[in-house]
Design a protein around this motif. Structure first.
Motif, PDB file in Angstrom:
ATOM      1  N   PRO A 272      31.110 -14.989 -59.311  1.00 37.14           N
ATOM      2  CA  PRO A 272      31.727 -14.575 -58.044  1.00 37.14           C
ATOM      3  C   PRO A 272      30.792 -14.771 -56.854  1.00 37.14           C
ATOM      4  N   CYS A 273      31.410 -15.007 -55.704  1.00 37.27           N
ATOM      5  CA  CYS A 273      30.665 -15.114 -54.451  1.00 37.27           C
ATOM      6  C   CYS A 273      30.596 -13.738 -53.790  1.00 37.27           C
ATOM      7  N   PRO A 274      29.425 -13.311 -53.298  1.00 37.53           N
ATOM      8  CA  PRO A 274      29.330 -12.003 -52.638  1.00 37.53           C
ATOM      9  C   PRO A 274      30.268 -11.859 -51.446  1.00 37.53           C
ATOM     10  N   CYS A 323      23.699 -17.419 -48.678  1.00 43.25           N
ATOM     11  CA  CYS A 323      22.807 -16.494 -49.386  1.00 43.25           C
ATOM     12  C   CYS A 323      22.158 -17.151 -50.595  1.00 43.25           C
ATOM     13  N   GLY A 324      22.777 -18.227 -51.114  1.00 44.43           N
ATOM     14  CA  GLY A 324      22.217 -18.935 -52.250  1.00 44.43           C
ATOM     15  C   GLY A 324      22.506 -18.298 -53.591  1.00 44.43           C
ATOM     16  N   ARG A 329      23.584 -20.754 -60.572  1.00 48.52           N
ATOM     17  CA  ARG A 329      24.654 -20.742 -61.570  1.00 48.52           C
ATOM     18  C   ARG A 329      25.342 -22.088 -61.711  1.00 48.52           C
ATOM     19  N   CYS A 330      25.175 -22.976 -60.755  1.00 52.14           N
ATOM     20  CA  CYS A 330      25.862 -24.269 -60.790  1.00 52.14           C
ATOM     21  C   CYS A 330      25.161 -25.203 -61.777  1.00 52.14           C
ATOM     22  N   PRO A 331      25.839 -25.613 -62.859  1.00 50.94           N
ATOM     23  CA  PRO A 331      25.188 -26.488 -63.842  1.00 50.94           C
ATOM     24  C   PRO A 331      24.910 -27.888 -63.325  1.00 50.94           C
ATOM     25  N   LEU A 339      27.809 -28.005 -48.891  1.00 49.94           N
ATOM     26  CA  LEU A 339      29.106 -28.624 -49.166  1.00 49.94           C
ATOM     27  C   LEU A 339      30.241 -27.805 -48.561  1.00 49.94           C
ATOM     28  N   LEU A 340      30.110 -26.486 -48.572  1.00 51.06           N
ATOM     29  CA  LEU A 340      31.119 -25.646 -47.927  1.00 51.06           C
ATOM     30  C   LEU A 340      31.120 -25.869 -46.423  1.00 51.06           C
TER      31      LEU A 340
END
Length: 357
Positions: A272-274, A323-324, A329-331, A339-340
């Motif tokens: 999840p994203c904070p 926030c990073g 977690r990104c494989p 990118l966002l």
């Protein structure tokens, strides 16, 4: 939902449906005068002695959250508009939030659905959903529903495992708008046409879903010509042939080549994203914009964010605070915040009105 200019437009589409071998009509009270026009058209065809060889199968829908009494009133009004004594299928229209499922399983919705079956007004109960995969999975596993309507697309196949689970349970599965919501494939970009050569993008999309065992594909026709491809593919089930497999591989290879190391593989490990940013869904739009030049479609979808309630995402890429938290977690070691930012820059445009709502 698209043949609403006049009753004559609706009956012209129904005549074409008969010629194409289509006998399933899916509508809803939320689609403006659709049910009224449809009822008139069905009566005209009946007066002319014209009928589907297998008989019409009619699906309509009710929005979740209504009271038992209001639901009874609305269902009776649906039948009156359609000129029918019963519905083949009644769906919960937009089972998009946990509260909607609770309503259908335990609340007044459960009483309404049970009443509709006991009174013989409805043959089957199902649902349509734009919600999370977890919610859809819970609805399928509840054993309350006989069919489901899901977003299943050639360019967005993430819900296919849910569709397969439903099919294995004996449920019917309808793919919502494989053409328009699938990437506006009825008017594809020149790049996408090239990527799918020698097969039309929409034809490949239909065949892809049929080969996956999806039982029903919806075709939002506003003109008889919109049903031409459906007519051509009426008996085109079964696995993909070698030419179709090659074209599908070509499509994916072209997308990967254009995106390079920036391609999001939709594994969802970043969540999840904070800030509750729906990272994979936003980067999927970027994949399609960069990978197949589907700029118009992606801008339309992106600019519905926050404007369509529970029918679509509510937080866009601009909410990322860099926030990073997602990075380790990104494989694939994607630079997700950048990118966002690029997604927002590419797709932010003047908002357009939704077709419904």
């Amino acid at each position: 939902m698209r043949a609403l200019a006049s009753p004559d437009q609706m009956i012209s589409v129904l005549r074409a449906a008969l010629d194409a071998g289509i006998n399933h009509l899916e509508t809803a009270p939320a689609y403006g005068p659709a049910e009224h026009f449809l009822g008139q058209a069905l009566q005209r065809l009946e007066n002319e002695g014209k009928q589907s060889a297998e008989g019409w199968v009619i699906t309509s829908k009710l929005l979740p959250g209504i009271s038992l009494d209001e639901g009874k009133r609305q269902l009776k009004a649906i039948l009156q508009r359609l000129g029918r004594s019963k519905l083949d299928n009644l769906a919960v229209h937009g089972l998009n939030r946990p509260a909607h499922l609770k309503w259908a399983l335990h609340g007044e919705g459960a009483a309404l659905l049970e009443w509709s079956m006991q009174c013989g007004l409805v043959e089957q109960i199902g649902f349509s959903s734009h919600g999370s995969e977890e919610l859809i999975g819970d609805a399928i596993a509840s054993e309350r529903f006989s069919f489901c309507c899901l977003h299943l697309h050639l360019l967005d196949p993430q819900r296919l495992p849910l569709a397969h689970e439903a099919l294995e349970r004996g449920m019917g599965v309808l793919a919502i708008s494989p053409a328009d919501k699938g990437g506006r494939l009825q008017a594809p970009s020149p790049t996408l046409v090239e990527d799918c050569t020698p097969i039309q993008p929409l034809q490949l999309a239909y065949r892809y879903l049929l080969a996956e065992g999806i039982s029903t594909l919806s075709v939002g026709a506003s003109d008889p010509a919109d049903l031409a491809l459906a007519s051509q593919l009426r008996d085109a089930g079964g696995p993909l042939g070698p030419a179709e497999e090659n074209t599908l591989n070509q499509l994916m290879e072209q997308r990967s080549a254009r995106l390079g190391e920036d391609q999001c593989h939709q594994c969802r490990e970043c969540l999840p994203c904070p800030q509750q940013v729906p990272i994979p869904d936003l980067l999927r739009l970027r994949n399609l914009a960069v990978g197949h030049d589907l700029i118009g479609f992606c801008q339309e979808r992106y600019n519905l964010i926050g404007r369509a309630g529970h029918w679509w995402e509510e937080i866009d890429a601009d909410a990322c605070r860099h926030c990073g938290d997602c990075l380790p977690r990104c494989p694939h070691q994607l630079a997700i915040p950048e990118l966002l930012r690029d997604t927002h820059r590419r797709l932010k445009a003047t908002p357009r009105r939704r077709l419904w709502g």
